[in-house]
Design a protein around this motif. Structure first.
Motif, mmCIF file in Angstrom:
data_model
loop_
_atom_site.group_PDB
_atom_site.id
_atom_site.type_symbol
_atom_site.label_atom_id
_atom_site.label_comp_id
_atom_site.label_asym_id
_atom_site.label_seq_id
_atom_site.Cartn_x
_atom_site.Cartn_y
_atom_site.Cartn_z
ATOM 1 N N GLY C 195 0.719 -1.343 0.040
ATOM 2 C CA GLY C 195 -0.485 0.322 -0.134
ATOM 3 C C GLY C 195 1.357 1.393 0.163
ATOM 4 O O GLY C 195 0.314 2.187 0.122
ATOM 5 N N LEU C 196 1.902 1.028 -0.342
ATOM 6 C CA LEU C 196 3.221 2.680 -0.304
ATOM 7 C C LEU C 196 2.714 3.113 -1.752
ATOM 8 O O LEU C 196 3.524 2.670 -2.750
ATOM 9 C CB LEU C 196 4.303 1.951 0.003
ATOM 10 N N VAL C 197 1.753 3.264 -2.197
ATOM 11 C CA VAL C 197 1.605 4.228 -3.554
ATOM 12 C C VAL C 197 1.270 5.499 -3.713
ATOM 13 O O VAL C 197 1.484 6.538 -2.493
ATOM 14 C CB VAL C 197 0.194 3.005 -3.774
ATOM 15 N N VAL C 199 -0.179 7.930 -4.705
ATOM 16 C CA VAL C 199 -2.377 8.593 -4.984
ATOM 17 C C VAL C 199 -1.884 9.765 -4.625
ATOM 18 O O VAL C 199 -2.810 10.318 -4.647
ATOM 19 C CB VAL C 199 -2.296 7.176 -3.936
#
Lengths: 551, 423, 488
Positions: C195-197, C199
């Protein structure tokens, strides 16, 4: 420290004698206790922000401009705040004058068709919402609640809250902006600067609104924002919230196109799946893991107290012994709240069906106990008006949040339980309220349309109790250490410790530099330093605007 | 109690500023969102409950000292209790109203008094009233009513007129009507007449604890001598004093406001209102009948902590948050008057805006007092009502003065006056 | 060999440097109102390292750089050098789609990625991106978003820069910085899983870096990488028309749709604009104009993966009801155009030739931001100016695109022109100038100030200009990035 008389007199000439004071008692009412929700620093027992040199109540942009120009002339630091909740709005240095923006509290315009409002800094979310609702509109309210300044939230801090999902967070919602810059010139951004109105904050060309705020705002350290336009959104409900009930258990009966649910999931993965599906599907008006702030073990019991005007905190232990309360508490462990609002009957019907489908696909369920009619009505009012955020401090009088795990839903859910367990162990030591470890609150959708979540782990303590306060600080230090070990980064417990230290004053430069040099991109702070040099050459703010000098 | 007893609260105050607003849930507009006249008028944070917590702490710690400004901050509080209600929407372990009272008591104890208040206290000492009128004239309002004087007789019920009603001739229709109502209802009622003493409520809210105590004890004794079991009054200030303060000094009489009594009569069918009064009215909840008119519950206990740091009390502490004030009886009365249309203001019941007369403010800060009343008149007029009704002479007098100063024509009635017209 | 050329070849390789005369022509102006200067070279870097080296070299040699990502033709003059000895930095060779993540609905792309290339790849992953109206096939996605070209779906635009998110920027001073949370890079699969995106768009911290390159016409830096937010590719899609004789008659209806966020793609066009889109040949245009409704609101309704039919049916019925409330009718087709026909066109980039050029070979645009209720007034002004300058009013295409969830709208006048007719061109230039000033004085906000609009807006907003100049000094102290644009 007193302000030189000539400076005081000059300021008095600007705002009028009744709107300036340097009486020590008055000034002490403008000091913030850092034992408290200092917001991401401390807590430091029996420590206060420095006493201001004077406090002023400006009444107009012209007065603000005149004050700022005078401050530049005499090199006097200044710091403005609207509601003075959290240490961010308070001086970090001696000889700082404080601007209380409360008198500038007008809603100048609500443009019903184009859905925006033009407001001054003293306008709070509650009054803006009340006025917006009269014309079928609503405003996003940040997580700190409707007692806070909408303008301050949009310009100077974060602006994230339960209605990010549909209403956009205030970063998204900030349109035209009137900014008295740190040297006293006025910048009007976007269409406002071109004399075309308030509807667009960007441009012309590259957007200079980007100087005023980035991911977060300048926290009062770069001039004063005196007006802004804020984007609104549809409110398909009554023009006034119909409120019933006996204080404090106010509730509202809204038409059938308003539905509030508490839902829970069998696993954190399912929780995340549901979040993604909600975002994909585009349903939901408001989505937040709100009541978990009371703690996994206490939340349902607290709902029972808050919805019953005859109950107080003194009833908590008895309520917790009720097997039904225990059952529901376990049942809604991994939960969040969501409000579906349909613009039409068909719209709510479609959203309900879609939501049921999402629950079916993820194995989630609606927590029926929270849909008992009186609780449902209470939840609707609570979340829509967000007027009970003082409950953050209900237990002992203070709280602050740790961890944060800001990122996509997968990120937070991957680590939430571990963070919760860590806190649960620390709770046993006695400094903080024992609430079950998982006291994490945050939006389902950190920005418009979703995409991220935040997991602020509420840590409640007694600011009057040195052991409680010191123990909480020790815990926060441990959280930071764990976060760094785990690769989560420094958590919310320290997000502002770069700005202010244990003596209530600016963190020493060496410490600030150390923190900035350890950041993923130190150049960010070097650029901020250049911005500060360019726009605030006399350095009349404080270290809440973070800078790193070129080496 | 002492100011030092609030040291913990000074640290535990959320600093959230909820005390400056009506409960947010109840807000219907920008215009009528504020609850505290003091901070609304003076604007500096120090004029709010959270500000006074900070000022009190600063004084206690010797970080600041008494000054004109400090006196201004402390005495420009009407002790209306609106801050208390708003704070307690969320907080269960703060008592801001009690704290501001203690702050006033402390200033008075330390000699930091206002000349205007001194004058009232002197009048009280000499003439037993706060109106600076000779005590001999106190009972004249009741001339011709043939009601026994209880300083030389006994009765189960005492009607206490109060200082304002006793001397303010414009308002006396109401108290005369009240006594007649009671008599016609067959109540064994008497009055103290010219021997009636001030309830002490006004000077209590100015910060004169000792003077209040002296008066209270004198009243309690006088009632005991007269065999009084129930005190009825039309004055909200008196109602609050008798109901909430006197029991702390041993009083055991029942206390009823006239609106409660009239409402009971109507419900029991013993009073029927037949005359049509075609009028739209709005009702102002007096602070001391409404949010401060809750029953007194004796309590003695200590603070304790559960779950490590949740602050509760042993035994459970009664909660005064305005929930149980007298709100419905006056409204039910108004609704039972044929022709009367009751329209509500935005700020009502426990979050009603103060009339501006309380706490010694009318005496010492007439401009501020008038501003506060004017704010309320504006709110009343916004409903479209023709008349503003209340159940306290201090409220009524302040409103009448404000309307006069505004050059407006809105009518102000005491509720009993209206009832009398409708009989 | 020319020293500069040699040095550039060292950076981008021999094959990456061009100095033939043709490059001058391809960047010469369609715009004609700005005197063109032919560039000295064109270079095609292959990655961000090369870009950075080019910029650093430009600072050392004080060589102006003009970044370009899209293929020709170029319209607005921003890619026309206005300083001598400029070097075009052509990023079209950096055209990797680095990642498409369905779960987070994010894609990572390089500046050379075009809509033609991107859309089918997205669709394979069940995604799409909020698109501008019929972009050129060779239009760079990043360039379009950086230019703040309006997208057709206002409901997804939470702010005016959406769907642009994190960026990798090489500033005019040669520094490389990731805006938003681009520092995550998203290069490692495990990061995506965890989830290290990238965004976020804003920040990091207290400066909004990506705003400085937005609508900057390449004058602050070069974007070498971007994360963009995508939407779900719908399972079901329908398109409808709501027509009227007058623009005024559809304004309130459109406001209602915007308020309720009904509809996906949602915009207003006049018959001329629609005719330009639908026509394949120039001689089809006139008869189409005569057939098509004078004004049409075009709205599509989409259903995603969750109960698409339920959603589409609900919204279709609701929009029908709303149309009725305003005395309008929602229809699946109009004379001259069926919805499937238009939908087919709208979901892809423009066929060749680019739709605005099909009628007369050239096109002049005037566009600005405003609020929807003011658009009829601007149409009147434009018509008035056209009449005065003998431009045929029926030829003016009008495209009104609500943006930012309806807070404002992009209002565009499209004036087809025959570039070969000198006299006509002169008249067009006069009309363009005159109409622009009149519209501006009326309150039109030229948020993307190309060409002469720059002087117009910055003369009126000197404070913004001064702030911009300070920013420019920080990020491009030697003014190597596209000098002469905006107020630089």
């Amino acid at each position: 420290m007193t302000l030189p008389k000539n400076v005081y007199m000059a300021l008095e000439d600007i705002v009028g004698a009744e709107n300036i004071s340097d009486d020590p008692a008055v000034l002490d009412s403008y000091r913030y206790s850092l034992t408290h929700t200092a917001i991401h620093l401390g807590p430091f027992f029996d420590t206060y922000t420095p006493r201001g040199a004077a406090v002023l109540l400006p009444g107009s942009t012209e007065e603000v401009q005149a004050i700022v120009k005078l401050c530049n002339k005499y090199k006097v630091k200044f710091k403005a705040s609207s509601t003075f909740w959290s240490a961010q709005g308070y001086p970090s240095e001696d000889n700082t004058i404080q601007l209380d923006m409360r008198r500038m509290d007008r809603i100048l315009e609500i443009d019903e068709k184009n859905m925006f409002a033009v407001i001054e800094p003293g306008v709070i979310g509650a009054t803006l919402q009340a006025e917006a609702m009269k014309v079928g509109l609503n405003t996003h309210i940040p997580g700190s609640g409707c007692s806070c300044s909408t303008l301050a939230s949009a310009t100077s801090y974060f602006g994230s809250g339960p209605s990010n999902l549909y209403g956009g967070w205030h970063y998204d919602n900030l349109l035209g902006l009137e900014w008295v810059m740190p040297t006293g010139e006025i910048l009007r951004t976007g269409s406002l600067g071109s004399g075309c109105g308030w509807f667009c904050g960007e441009g012309p060309g590259p957007s200079m609104k980007g100087v005023a705020r980035g991911f977060i705002g300048s926290k009062g350290a770069m001039g004063v924002y005196t007006k802004c336009a804020i984007k609104l959104f549809a409110w398909p409900g009554p023009g006034k919230l119909p409120v019933e009930g006996i204080v404090p258990a106010y509730k509202t009966s809204l038409p059938n196109n308003f539905k509030a649910y508490t839902v829970a999931f069998p696993s954190w993965k399912a929780w995340a799946d549901a979040a993604y599906m909600i975002w994909d599907t585009g349903i939901g008006y408001l989505a937040h893991r709100q009541f978990n702030m009371f703690g996994r073990d206490l939340k349902y019991a607290m709902i029972k107290i808050l919805t019953d005007p005859t109950k107080t905190l003194g009833d908590l232990e008895e309520i917790l012994e009720d097997p039904e309360v225990q059952r529901v508490t376990e049942y809604c462990k991994r939960d969040f709240q969501i409000i579906l609002v349909g613009m039409t009957r068909r719209d709510i019907e479609w959203q309900e069906k879609a939501f049921d489908e999402i629950l079916a696909r993820t194995g989630g369920w609606k927590v029926e106990a929270m849909h008992e009619p009186e609780i449902h009505k209470w939840v609707l009012l609570y979340l829509i008006r967000l007027g009970h955020k003082n409950l953050n401090l209900v237990f002992g009088g203070s709280y602050d949040g740790c961890f944060g795990l800001l990122g996509s839903a997968d990120y937070g859910t991957a680590h939430a339980e571990e963070a919760a367990e860590f806190k649960k162990e620390w709770e046993k030591r006695g400094a903080m309220v024992e609430a079950g470890g998982d006291c994490m609150m945050g939006p389902i959708g950190g920005q418009g349309g979703g995409g991220t979540c935040l997991w602020e782990n509420f840590t409640c303590f007694d600011p009057h109790d040195k052991e409680s306060t010191d123990g909480t600080l020790e815990f926060f230090d441990a959280c930071t250490k764990l976060g760094l070990e785990k690769g989560w980064g420094v958590g919310m417990e320290k997000w502002n410790s770069v700005a202010r230290g244990p003596d209530g004053r600016t963190t020493p430069k060496e410490e600030r530099d150390r923190i900035h040099l350890a950041a993923p991109q130190p150049s960010v702070f070097r650029y901020q330093h250049r911005i500060r040099e360019a726009f605030n050459p006399n350095d009349l703010g404080d270290a809440y605007y973070e800078t790193l000098e070129d080496s | 109690m002492a100011l030092e007893d609030f040291a913990a609260e000074m640290d535990r105050c959320s600093q959230c500023s909820y005390c400056k607003w009506i409960p947010f849930d109840q807000m219907k507009s920008w215009r009528f969102a504020k609850n505290c006249p003091s901070v609304s008028y003076n604007n500096f944070n120090s004029y709010s409950a959270r500000g006074r917590y900070a000022v009190a702490r600063s004084l206690m710690r010797g970080q600041s000292g008494y000054s004109d400004t400090v006196r201004d901050i402390v005495y420009k509080c009407m002790t209306c209790g609106a801050c208390d209600v708003s704070c307690k929407v969320c907080r269960y372990n703060l008592e801001p109203l009690q704290m501001v009272r203690e702050l006033k008591f402390r200033l008075v104890e330390d000699g930091q008094v206002l000349d205007e208040h001194k004058a009232v206290v002197e009048s009280l000492d000499k003439e037993y009233n706060t109106m600076r009128q000779p005590k001999t004239g106190r009972g004249e309002w009741a001339d011709g009513l043939e009601v026994p004087r209880l300083f030389s007789g006994k009765a189960e019920f005492l009607y206490h007129a109060g200082c304002r009603f006793s001397y303010d001739k414009d308002l006396q229709k109401s108290v005369r009507a009240a006594v007649l109502l009671l008599k016609n209802a067959g109540v064994d009622v008497g009055i103290m007449g010219e021997r009636e003493m001030c309830c002490g409520g006004r000077v209590y809210s100015m910060g004169y604890r000792n003077e209040f105590t002296r008066l209270a004890k004198a009243n309690i004794n006088a009632w005991a001598k007269a065999g009084v079991k129930t005190v009825i009054t039309s004055c909200a200030d008196g109602y609050h004093a008798f109901k909430r303060l006197y029991p702390q000094l041993g009083s055991q009489v029942e206390v009823i406001h006239i609106v409660e009594f009239i409402n009971r009569l109507i419900k029991e069918g013993r009073l029927t209102l037949r005359s049509v009064i075609p009028m739209s009215v709005t009702y102002h909840d007096p602070c001391h009948l409404g949010r401060q008119g809750e029953p007194y519950v004796p309590w003695k206990g200590v603070e304790k902590k559960i779950r490590n740091q949740i602050i509760v009390y042993e035994p459970k502490k009664p909660r005064y948050n305005g929930a149980l004030g007298v709100y419905d009886p006056p409204r039910e009365i108004l609704r039972s008057i044929p022709g009367v249309e009751l329209v509500e203001m935005e700020r009502i019941r426990e979050y009603s805006w103060c009339c501006g007369a309380g706490g010694g403010v009318r005496e010492a800060y007439p401009e501020f007092s008038m501003w506060t009343a004017t704010e309320r008149i504006v709110e009343a007029k916004a409903t479209g009502a023709e008349a503003l009704i209340s159940a306290c002479p201090w409220c009524e007098r302040n409103f009448m003065d404000a309307i006069n100063a505004m050059g407006d024509t809105m009518k102000v009635y005491d509720i009993v006056e209206l009832v009398q017209k409708a009989i | 060999m020319d020293e500069k050329k040699a040095r550039l070849m060292e950076i981008v390789g021999k094959a990456g440097v061009f100095d033939t005369p043709e490059i001058g022509e391809s960047f010469s102006l369609d715009h004609n109102l700005i005197p063109p200067l032919k560039p000295r070279f064109m270079v095609k870097p292959r990655d961000v390292v090369e870009v950075q080296k080019i910029v650093l070299w430009a600072n050392q040699t004080l060589t102006p750089l003009v970044p370009v990502s899209s293929g020709e033709p170029h319209f607005r003059g921003d890619t026309v050098p206005t300083a001598p000895e400029s070097v075009i930095v052509d990023l079209s060779g950096m055209r990797r789609i680095l990642k498409i993540d369905r779960r987070n609905r994010l894609a990572l792309i390089e500046p050379g990625v075009t809509y033609s290339q991107f859309l089918p790849e997205l669709q394979k992953e069940g995604l799409r991106i909020a698109m501008p109206l019929l972009p050129r096939g060779n239009k760079s996605v990043i360039a379009s978003l950086l230019e703040r070209e309006p997208v057709m779906s206002p409901k997804y635009q939470w702010n005016l820069l959406e769907p642009l998110r994190s960026l990798e920027i090489v500033w005019g001073n040669g520094d490389r910085l990731w805006s938003g949370n681009g520092a995550f890079r998203g290069e490692r699969e495990e990061d995506w899983k965890n989830g290290l995106v990238p965004v976020w768009g804003p920040g990091p911290r207290q400066l909004d870096f990506y705003k400085f390159v937005s609508a900057a016409q390449g004058s602050m830096g070069i974007v070498t990488w971007a994360s963009v937010k995508c939407e779900v590719f719908p399972d079901l899609r329908k398109l409808f028309f709501i027509t009227a004789e007058k623009l005024d008659d559809v304004i309130d209806f459109t406001y209602k749709l915007l308020k309720f966020r009904f509809g996906d793609e949602l915009f207003i066009m006049n018959n001329a604009c629609l005719a330009y889109i639908l026509s394949n040949e120039p001689d089809e245009v006139e008869s189409l104009k005569d057939t098509l409704p004078l004004w049409a609101v075009i709205v599509s309704i989409t259903g995603g993966h969750i109960l698409p039919r339920v959603k589409v049916e609900a919204q279709e019925n609701d929009i029908w009801d709303i149309a009725q409330q305003f005395g309008l009718k929602m229809v699946p087709g109009v004379r001259g155009c069926r919805s499937c026909e238009l939908l087919e066109l709208l979901l892809k980039p423009s066929k060749e030739p680019y739709w605005k050029l099909r009628y007369k070979g050239g096109s002049q645009e005037i566009f600005f931001l405003t609020t929807l209720d003011r658009t009829p007034g601007y149409v009147t002004t434009m018509h008035s100016a056209a009449n005065e300058h003998q431009y045929l009013v029926p030829d003016i295409g009008v495209y009104i695109q609500p943006v930012h969830q309806g807070v404002c709208c992009h209002c565009e006048f499209i004036l087809p022109i025959n570039r070969l007719k000198g006299v006509e061109m002169l008249r067009i230039q006069e009309l363009f100038r005159d109409a622009s000033f009149r519209l501006f004085r009326q309150g039109a906000y030229f948020s993307r100030p190309y060409g002469i609009w720059a002087d117009m807006v910055y003369n009126a907003d000197a404070r913004t200009m001064l702030v911009m100049q300070k920013i420019k000094k920080i990020f491009d102290p030697n003014n190597v990035m596209n000098p002469g644009k905006l107020c630089f």
